[in-house]
Design an enzyme around this catalytic site. Sequence first.
Site, PDB file in Angstrom:
ATOM      1  N   CYS A 223     -25.141  -6.606 -15.558  1.00 32.86           N
ATOM      2  CA  CYS A 223     -24.695  -7.004 -16.890  1.00 32.86           C
ATOM      3  C   CYS A 223     -25.704  -6.558 -17.952  1.00 32.86           C
ATOM      4  O   CYS A 223     -26.904  -6.751 -17.798  1.00 32.86           O
ATOM      5  CB  CYS A 223     -24.523  -8.519 -16.918  1.00 32.86           C
ATOM      6  SG  CYS A 223     -24.030  -9.174 -18.516  1.00 32.86           S
TER       7      CYS A 223
ATOM      8  N   HIS B 137      -3.929  -9.031  -5.356  1.00 32.91           N
ATOM      9  CA  HIS B 137      -5.276  -8.775  -4.843  1.00 32.91           C
ATOM     10  C   HIS B 137      -6.244  -8.322  -5.930  1.00 32.91           C
ATOM     11  O   HIS B 137      -7.307  -7.799  -5.636  1.00 32.91           O
ATOM     12  CB  HIS B 137      -5.213  -7.748  -3.702  1.00 32.91           C
ATOM     13  CG  HIS B 137      -4.494  -8.259  -2.481  1.00 32.91           C
ATOM     14  ND1 HIS B 137      -4.060  -7.446  -1.466  1.00 32.91           N
ATOM     15  CD2 HIS B 137      -4.141  -9.523  -2.130  1.00 32.91           C
ATOM     16  CE1 HIS B 137      -3.465  -8.190  -0.539  1.00 32.91           C
ATOM     17  NE2 HIS B 137      -3.492  -9.441  -0.922  1.00 32.91           N
TER      18      HIS B 137
ATOM     19  N   ASP C 239      -4.920  -0.729  -7.914  1.00 26.10           N
ATOM     20  CA  ASP C 239      -5.256   0.561  -8.513  1.00 26.10           C
ATOM     21  C   ASP C 239      -4.733   0.786  -9.929  1.00 26.10           C
ATOM     22  O   ASP C 239      -4.929   1.858 -10.500  1.00 26.10           O
ATOM     23  CB  ASP C 239      -4.739   1.681  -7.597  1.00 26.10           C
ATOM     24  CG  ASP C 239      -3.275   1.450  -7.193  1.00 26.10           C
ATOM     25  OD1 ASP C 239      -2.479   0.997  -8.049  1.00 26.10           O
ATOM     26  OD2 ASP C 239      -2.936   1.714  -6.026  1.00 26.10           O
TER      27      ASP C 239
ATOM     28  N   ARG D 254      -4.951  -0.118   5.951  1.00 27.71           N
ATOM     29  CA  ARG D 254      -4.592  -0.556   7.293  1.00 27.71           C
ATOM     30  C   ARG D 254      -3.868   0.507   8.112  1.00 27.71           C
ATOM     31  O   ARG D 254      -3.501   0.260   9.245  1.00 27.71           O
ATOM     32  CB  ARG D 254      -3.742  -1.824   7.216  1.00 27.71           C
ATOM     33  CG  ARG D 254      -4.605  -3.001   6.831  1.00 27.71           C
ATOM     34  CD  ARG D 254      -3.805  -4.220   6.474  1.00 27.71           C
ATOM     35  NE  ARG D 254      -4.707  -5.276   6.069  1.00 27.71           N
ATOM     36  CZ  ARG D 254      -5.220  -5.387   4.856  1.00 27.71           C
ATOM     37  NH1 ARG D 254      -4.920  -4.527   3.923  1.00 27.71           N
ATOM     38  NH2 ARG D 254      -6.048  -6.372   4.570  1.00 27.71           N
TER      39      ARG D 254
ATOM     40  N   ALA E 164       0.803  -1.226   0.000  1.00 24.62           N
ATOM     41  CA  ALA E 164       0.000   0.000   0.000  1.00 24.62           C
ATOM     42  C   ALA E 164       0.834   1.274   0.000  1.00 24.62           C
ATOM     43  O   ALA E 164       0.441   2.276  -0.604  1.00 24.62           O
ATOM     44  CB  ALA E 164      -0.935  -0.002   1.205  1.00 24.62           C
TER      45      ALA E 164
ATOM     46  N   GLN F  26       0.371  -5.701  -4.077  1.00 28.90           N
ATOM     47  CA  GLN F  26      -0.839  -5.961  -3.295  1.00 28.90           C
ATOM     48  C   GLN F  26      -1.885  -4.884  -3.588  1.00 28.90           C
ATOM     49  O   GLN F  26      -2.976  -4.923  -3.051  1.00 28.90           O
ATOM     50  CB  GLN F  26      -0.494  -5.971  -1.804  1.00 28.90           C
ATOM     51  CG  GLN F  26       0.448  -7.103  -1.419  1.00 28.90           C
ATOM     52  CD  GLN F  26       0.967  -6.965   0.004  1.00 28.90           C
ATOM     53  OE1 GLN F  26       1.879  -6.197   0.298  1.00 28.90           O
ATOM     54  NE2 GLN F  26       0.377  -7.711   0.910  1.00 28.90           N
TER      55      GLN F  26
HETATM   56 ZN    ZN Z   1     -24.032 -11.382 -17.796  1.00 27.66          ZN
END
Ligand code: ZN
Length: 241
Positions: free
Chosen positions: A149, A120, A105, A35, A23, A102
């Site tokens: 969707c 992650h 972004d 954290r 991070a 980790q």
């Molecule tokens: Zn779908």
Amino acid sequence: MEETEKLQEIISKSSNIVFFGGAGVSTESGIPDFRSVDGLYHQQWEYPPETILSHTFFMRRPEEFYRFYKAKMLCDTAKPNAAHLKLAELERAGKLKAVITQNIDNLHQMAGSGNVLELHGSVYRNYCMKCCTSYDFAYMKAAEGVPQCEKCGGIIKPDVVLYEESLDSKTLNRSVQAISNAEVLIIGGTSLAVYPAASLIDYFTGEYLVVINRDATPRDKMADLVINAPIGQVFSQIRAE
Ligand code: ZN
């Protein structure tokens, strides 16, 4: 600074460097650390963030999950900092083999890094839970309430590893491979408190272990070089040669 010169020497000699970041790499771009004391975990919210960002909570309360997620996680104003940019430069120079992160972004990719292993996941990848159609960041950002969707109406889930979920095994295997083959491992911007990601470090058997972090970490004693400074500041002084 003497330590930075040592780091330069290690980097200059090697063409097989792997970077493992947490991070702290993103906080210098303005993305809050989950954290840290000042981070999201101590802000006012109806539930603690680790509850909201859990698999159970996502399945039971997707509206509340997305209210938090959109407010706190879908940040598209952050820009790569000196650390992201230098790592991309080192890769182009043929010195850096992989970035293992980790963070979720996308800042390493924005800086130009090619081989980024996102332990992650990423807020930039999303998929329909019913038919698996992919959706991008902009679709999620624009969606109202729970993103659905277009094809089947299913709920869209971010490709982010939530609490209670396990890491993607392919990404994990590639990370283990990169670390075990590395000559130099630079750990940056992480207190190494998050498992199982942190235990990946145990696969390193190379020459130099470097830790760059503002605060001390449990691995400092094992490291060949420890630099207690902001990572962007350190990398801005490094030459990719
Ligand atoms: Zn779908």
